[in-house]
Structures are given as C-alpha cells and as structure tokens.
Scaffold this active site. Sequence first.
Site, PDB file in Angstrom:
ATOM      1  N   LYS A  79       0.854  -1.189   0.000  1.00  0.00           N
ATOM      2  CA  LYS A  79       0.000   0.000   0.000  1.00  0.00           C
ATOM      3  C   LYS A  79       0.887   1.235   0.000  1.00  0.00           C
ATOM      4  CE  LYS A  79      -4.459   0.975   0.278  1.00  0.00           C
ATOM      5  NZ  LYS A  79      -5.557   0.277  -0.385  1.00  0.00           N
ATOM      6  N   GLY A 179     -26.884   1.002   0.766  1.00  0.00           N
ATOM      7  CA  GLY A 179     -25.935   1.716  -0.096  1.00  0.00           C
ATOM      8  C   GLY A 179     -26.148   1.379  -1.557  1.00  0.00           C
ATOM      9  N   GLY A 181     -24.487   2.990  -4.171  1.00  0.00           N
ATOM     10  CA  GLY A 181     -23.440   3.742  -4.882  1.00  0.00           C
ATOM     11  C   GLY A 181     -22.975   2.950  -6.091  1.00  0.00           C
ATOM     12  N   VAL A 183     -21.037   0.308  -6.392  1.00  0.00           N
ATOM     13  CA  VAL A 183     -21.167  -1.151  -6.257  1.00  0.00           C
ATOM     14  C   VAL A 183     -22.625  -1.537  -6.032  1.00  0.00           C
ATOM     15  CG1 VAL A 183     -20.513  -3.165  -4.867  1.00  0.00           C
ATOM     16  CG2 VAL A 183     -18.817  -1.398  -5.365  1.00  0.00           C
TER      17      VAL A 183
END
Length: 366
Positions: A79, A179, A181, A183
């Site tokens: 990361k 949700g 959004g 996805v």
Amino acid sequence: MEIRELKVPGYEEVYRCSDRRTGLLSFIAVHDTTLGPALGGCRMWHFTAEEDAIADVLRLAKGMTYKSAVAKTGLGGGKAVIVGDPKTQKSPELFRAMGRFIHTLGGRYLTAEDVGTNVEDMHNMRRETPYVAGHSVDKGGSGDPSPFTALGVLMGVQATVETRLGRKDLAGLTVAIQGLGNVGMFLARHLKDAGCKLVVTDTNAERVQIAVKELGAKAVAHTDIYGVECDVFSPNALGAILNDRTIPQLKCKVVAGGANNQLAEDRHGSALMDREILYAPDFVINAGGIINVSVEFAMGGYDEAASTKRVRNIYNALNDIYKTSAEKAIPTSEAAVVLAEKILADARKAKGLPARNVWANQGVER
Ligand code: NAD
C-alpha cells in the site's frame, strides 16, 4: 527527494519519502511478496500526524496480502499513502514525484487508485513509472472496478445462499441493500435480474429513487435497514456496520455485501455465527475490483473476459471458507484468515522459502 527505509518487523520493506520541491510526503509498505509483486492502492489523506499515516499504510498493506492471496491474483500485498488534503493539495508535479518514488522499488510495489486518488493521478504517476494500474479503458487499462466488484458480490450471494439456505436459485428471495453507490446499484440490477425482491436504503435520495423506479425496490429509512425481514442483508456503504447495536436487530440468514471492514471488531464474526447468520467475509466477497486491476499485469495485458472468469471464482473461494468454517467450527471471518495463511504457507514451501507467520507482529486486521 529523500527516501529513507523504516525497519518494521513482519514487513518486507517500508519507505518514507519527502520531496521539498513538490511538497510530497509519502510512505510505501510492501508487506509480503511471496505470491508476487505487492499490489495495493495509493491513498491520499490529510493525516494529522506521520504516525497515523504509517499505522494506516501498514494495516492496509497487510490487508492486501490477505485479499490477494484468497483472490488468487498472483500478487502480494502492499500500500502507499500520501499525506495531504486530496481536495486542495493535489498537483501533477506531486503525483509525478510519487511516480518516481514508486519507480525506485523496481516493480516490487504496484499501485492503483484508492481513497483520495483518481484516474488522472494514475496518469501523472505513469509518466514516471510503468508500475501503475487502474487507468482508463481507452488507454488499455481496466477502467472502473465497481461492476467487477458487484459481479463478485453476486457470486458471493449465490455461494452463501447455497450453503445457508440450500438452494441454487435466488428467485423470490428478499435482499436488503444498504448503499446504492457504484457497487450497490450494479449489484441491485444483478439481483433484480435474478428474480430477487429488493428493499433498499441510501442517504442519497436520488439513488433510492432510481432503484424504486427502475428496479421496483421498496425503500426504507437508512436507520431501519438492519431490522428488515429478509433472506440476505447486503452492506455496500460503510464499514463497522456489524456491531453490538446492529447484530441483534438483523432478521436475515445471510450477510453478503461489498463494503470494506464490515465487522466492527473480530468478535462480531462469532456474534453472527451464534445467531446462525452466515457471513461472507468482506475481503473475499469484495475482491472483484482488485482481481480486475490485477489482470492489467497479466501477460498480454488487460482482458475483460479473463477478468470476469477470475471474478466468478469468488464463488469457489467462499465455498472453501464455508467448508473450513464448518470443519473447524470457527466463524467464517476466521476461516478466511486460516485460508489466506495456508495459501501463503503452501507457496513459501513450494518456493523453498522458510516458513514465517506473516501475521505475527501486528495482530489480525483488514
Ligand atoms: P460509493 O461512494 O459509490 O457508494 C456508497 C453509497 O453509500 C453512496 O451512495 C452513499 O450515499 C451511501 N451511503 C453513505 N452512508 C450511508 C448510510 N449511512 N446508509 C445508507 N447508505 C449510505 O462507494 P462504492 O464504490 O459503491 O463502494 C461501496 C463500499 O464497497 C465501500 O465500503 C467500499 O470501500 C467498498 N468497495 C468498493 C469497491 C469498488 O470497486 N468500488 C471495491 C471493494 C470494496
């Protein structure tokens, strides 16, 4: 540009980079490359202290090792974080400097988009290094990962329903979606096509209206979603939504959604098991996006059909986890970690590398 190595037990390489000319302050953590180069997004966030940025990059890099191991991307975990406000402190020069920093690792770390970074930032980094994924389709990249994440979640819903409810067909089941959004909306469309009844919520009223009008969904207030009588609860918005307050409210048999870090604490995996709710571990079911990005690094470049085939494999990965969970009588969240560790240990053995417990120094987080 000044680059300094930080020695962190349990991590292969960690670096701090500062560049006075562009204002870049960044950290890269390569957690584990047993399975391949370490892939993980580049996050830009206004951390108040350097220690917070380091803690985040370490935690997230380790989580990527798990995720890529179980998703069989052929990549390791890493990361990067850039310290700064993504709304006010971005410049092409800053990301070009970040690209030069990434390039010094010689491909052992591969970057992509994450919170606070976008396709344009990837393009700026790519001017300095080839070790950047997640660029647009017109530039030969894999584009928006969300449809692939949603497809993976659909595969996860199927595997989890099959194990818990003993049926292959989703038709007629009620799914409560938190949700809508990127996805959540793709997933809602898949589930509608599969014949599911949808109950939905989102804090954005426009998204709810789309689902009601186009998919015949029933809308509920965002505080009421946990108590909806349903077969599947699918979290696709926030983290930490499976906690002491919400788990007693659930009236479902399956939790399967794309949100990251759904369990507030590890012990909530046991709390779900106690209630006989089968939980699809988040980092396994939501790996479709990372699988899609990883295909950019395959020989011959990005290929959508190859990506889709690999994403569909999330179905098998979850079945392996449910088998382990049943055999060892452990929560599925724990079984996912056991599986990741086994994949890494087997790969180390096959490569003749000494065994090592990659999780030993930092506890278990995602
Ligand atoms: P998004 O920002 O497009 O969608 C999130 C949606 O949740 C938004 O519509 C927002 O209005 C809604 N929301 C926010 N708070 C809410 C609340 N309290 N109740 C109900 N709805 C609420 O994000 P996304 O890309 O769709 O990602 C959704 C989740 O999946 C995130 O946790 C993300 O980390 C995870 N994830 C996404 C991908 C991907 O490919 N996009 C991959 C892996 C994991």
